[in-house]
Design a protein around this motif. Structure first.
Motif, PDB file in Angstrom:
ATOM      1  N   ILE A  72      -0.113   7.043 -10.180  1.00 52.86           N
ATOM      2  CA  ILE A  72       1.197   7.594  -9.930  1.00 52.86           C
ATOM      3  C   ILE A  72       1.377   8.821 -10.203  1.00 52.86           C
ATOM      4  N   ALA A  73       1.172   9.516  -9.140  1.00 56.99           N
ATOM      5  CA  ALA A  73       1.563  10.844  -9.513  1.00 56.99           C
ATOM      6  C   ALA A  73       2.888  11.264  -8.667  1.00 56.99           C
ATOM      7  N   ALA A  74       3.238  12.073  -8.269  1.00 50.87           N
ATOM      8  CA  ALA A  74       4.940  13.159  -8.040  1.00 50.87           C
ATOM      9  C   ALA A  74       4.514  12.657  -6.585  1.00 50.87           C
ATOM     10  N   ALA A  75       6.082  12.123  -5.580  1.00 48.22           N
ATOM     11  CA  ALA A  75       6.058  11.537  -4.621  1.00 48.22           C
ATOM     12  C   ALA A  75       5.349  11.050  -3.995  1.00 48.22           C
ATOM     13  N   ASP A  76       4.939   9.359  -5.299  1.00 49.57           N
ATOM     14  CA  ASP A  76       4.214   8.181  -4.679  1.00 49.57           C
ATOM     15  C   ASP A  76       5.004   7.304  -4.329  1.00 49.57           C
ATOM     16  N   VAL A  77       5.077   6.644  -3.579  1.00 53.10           N
ATOM     17  CA  VAL A  77       5.971   5.442  -3.374  1.00 53.10           C
ATOM     18  C   VAL A  77       5.726   3.944  -3.779  1.00 53.10           C
ATOM     19  N   LEU A  78       6.692   3.309  -4.653  1.00 57.35           N
ATOM     20  CA  LEU A  78       6.476   2.361  -5.960  1.00 57.35           C
ATOM     21  C   LEU A  78       6.609   1.095  -4.511  1.00 57.35           C
ATOM     22  N   GLY A  79       7.044   0.949  -3.721  1.00 51.55           N
ATOM     23  CA  GLY A  79       7.543   0.228  -2.780  1.00 51.55           C
ATOM     24  C   GLY A  79       8.715   0.723  -1.857  1.00 51.55           C
ATOM     25  N   LYS A  80       9.194  -0.836  -1.381  1.00 52.40           N
ATOM     26  CA  LYS A  80      10.061  -0.181   0.179  1.00 52.40           C
ATOM     27  C   LYS A  80      10.090  -1.097   1.053  1.00 52.40           C
ATOM     28  N   VAL A  81      11.316  -0.918   1.290  1.00 47.71           N
ATOM     29  CA  VAL A  81      11.433  -2.162   2.799  1.00 47.71           C
ATOM     30  C   VAL A  81      11.930  -1.631   3.647  1.00 47.71           C
ATOM     31  N   VAL A 104      10.719   5.981  -4.733  1.00 45.02           N
ATOM     32  CA  VAL A 104       9.848   7.401  -5.220  1.00 45.02           C
ATOM     33  C   VAL A 104       9.541   8.077  -6.791  1.00 45.02           C
ATOM     34  N   SER A 105       8.063   7.907  -7.420  1.00 41.32           N
ATOM     35  CA  SER A 105       8.049   8.153  -8.827  1.00 41.32           C
ATOM     36  C   SER A 105       8.379   9.741  -8.222  1.00 41.32           C
ATOM     37  N   GLU A 106       8.937  10.186  -9.788  1.00 45.00           N
ATOM     38  CA  GLU A 106       9.441  11.800  -9.597  1.00 45.00           C
ATOM     39  C   GLU A 106       8.499  12.769 -10.507  1.00 45.00           C
ATOM     40  N   GLY A 107       7.797  12.269 -11.076  1.00 41.99           N
ATOM     41  CA  GLY A 107       6.335  12.547 -11.811  1.00 41.99           C
ATOM     42  C   GLY A 107       5.752  11.634 -11.901  1.00 41.99           C
ATOM     43  N   ASP A 108       4.197  12.270 -12.318  1.00 46.32           N
ATOM     44  CA  ASP A 108       3.025  11.423 -12.817  1.00 46.32           C
ATOM     45  C   ASP A 108       3.561  10.633 -13.609  1.00 46.32           C
ATOM     46  N   PHE A 109       2.669   8.676 -13.663  1.00 48.01           N
ATOM     47  CA  PHE A 109       3.589   8.118 -14.058  1.00 48.01           C
ATOM     48  C   PHE A 109       2.407   8.252 -15.705  1.00 48.01           C
ATOM     49  N   SER A 110       2.834   7.962 -16.514  1.00 45.82           N
ATOM     50  CA  SER A 110       2.013   7.713 -18.258  1.00 45.82           C
ATOM     51  C   SER A 110       2.832   6.646 -18.950  1.00 45.82           C
ATOM     52  N   SER A 111       2.332   6.735 -20.381  1.00 47.85           N
ATOM     53  CA  SER A 111       2.682   5.594 -20.921  1.00 47.85           C
ATOM     54  C   SER A 111       3.808   5.851 -21.516  1.00 47.85           C
ATOM     55  N   SER A 113       6.293   7.948 -19.312  1.00 47.09           N
ATOM     56  CA  SER A 113       6.913   9.164 -18.312  1.00 47.09           C
ATOM     57  C   SER A 113       6.949   7.486 -16.878  1.00 47.09           C
ATOM     58  N   ASN A 114       8.137   7.622 -16.069  1.00 48.75           N
ATOM     59  CA  ASN A 114       8.370   6.960 -15.528  1.00 48.75           C
ATOM     60  C   ASN A 114       8.985   6.811 -14.301  1.00 48.75           C
ATOM     61  N   ALA A 115       9.817   7.920 -14.620  1.00 50.57           N
ATOM     62  CA  ALA A 115      10.552   8.418 -13.508  1.00 50.57           C
ATOM     63  C   ALA A 115      10.653   7.972 -12.082  1.00 50.57           C
ATOM     64  N   THR A 116      11.682   7.572 -11.610  1.00 51.34           N
ATOM     65  CA  THR A 116      11.495   7.173 -10.429  1.00 51.34           C
ATOM     66  C   THR A 116      13.771   6.740  -9.217  1.00 51.34           C
ATOM     67  N   LYS A 117      12.924   8.244  -8.233  1.00 54.33           N
ATOM     68  CA  LYS A 117      14.649   7.980  -7.600  1.00 54.33           C
ATOM     69  C   LYS A 117      13.940   6.745  -6.714  1.00 54.33           C
ATOM     70  N   LEU A 118      15.341   6.649  -6.182  1.00 54.87           N
ATOM     71  CA  LEU A 118      16.070   5.777  -4.626  1.00 54.87           C
ATOM     72  C   LEU A 118      16.175   6.284  -3.755  1.00 54.87           C
ATOM     73  N   SER A 119      15.120   6.406  -2.795  1.00 51.03           N
ATOM     74  CA  SER A 119      15.688   7.163  -1.543  1.00 51.03           C
ATOM     75  C   SER A 119      15.925   6.113  -0.500  1.00 51.03           C
TER      76      SER A 119
END
Length: 172
Positions: A72-81, A104-111, A113-119
């Protein structure tokens, strides 16, 4: 429990079959120390119904959208409706996605970091575009996309109170 049916998928007629009718639902049944009972169904018109049968505290209905992507990198969409009208052959705006809620991920995911925004996206004679987002730290951003004169950003707070008296707080 070991002799009970643990799970099944059944096609169930929802009306009497005739030359012009074969309405059927798919019934998905699972068991939990019981004979399998319906937990989800898809109606003949496409409505999906899910039932939570656990009755204890802290047993919410959960719908999990889990991506198979492993990097998961920045701006990747994790899921959507998405919400869309039926396809039309005329090429009108009705064939576009009218609204969407996406994680939508706000940055690269790591062990760590899982910062995510709702758009939140809506459309107005356009494909749905982001009009509001909530960041992982709780910041809310709203966008006004109208470019014409006298089209200010508006935030409405409307009370349901019907007995308004002096000094009542109507919004905050």
């Amino acid at each position: 429990d070991s002799i009970l049916v643990a799970a099944s998928i059944e096609a169930v007629a929802t009306d009497t079959f005739a030359a012009d009718n074969n309405a059927t639902k798919l019934s998905f049944k699972t068991g939990a120390s019981e004979a399998a009972t319906e937990k989800m169904s898809i109606s003949s018109v496409g409505n999906v119904t899910m039932k939570q049968t656990a009755t204890g505290d802290d047993t919410p209905m959960t719908l999990l959208l889990q991506t198979g992507e492993t990097d998961i990198a920045a701006a990747d969409v994790l899921g959507k409706v998405q919400f869309q009208a039926p396809d039309e052959g005329t090429g009108t705006d009705a064939i576009l996605v009218a609204a969407e809620i996406a994680a939508v991920s706000e940055g690269d995911f790591s062990s760590s970091s899982n910062a995510t925004k709702l758009s939140f996206k809506t459309g107005a004679s356009e494909a749905a575009a982001e009009k509001m987002s909530i960041s992982s730290v709780g910041n809310v951003t709203m966008k006004q996309t109208a470019t014409g004169d006298d089209t200010p950003m508006t935030l409405s707070l409307q009370t349901g109170e019907i007995d308004i008296a002096a000094n009542d707080v109507l919004g905050k």
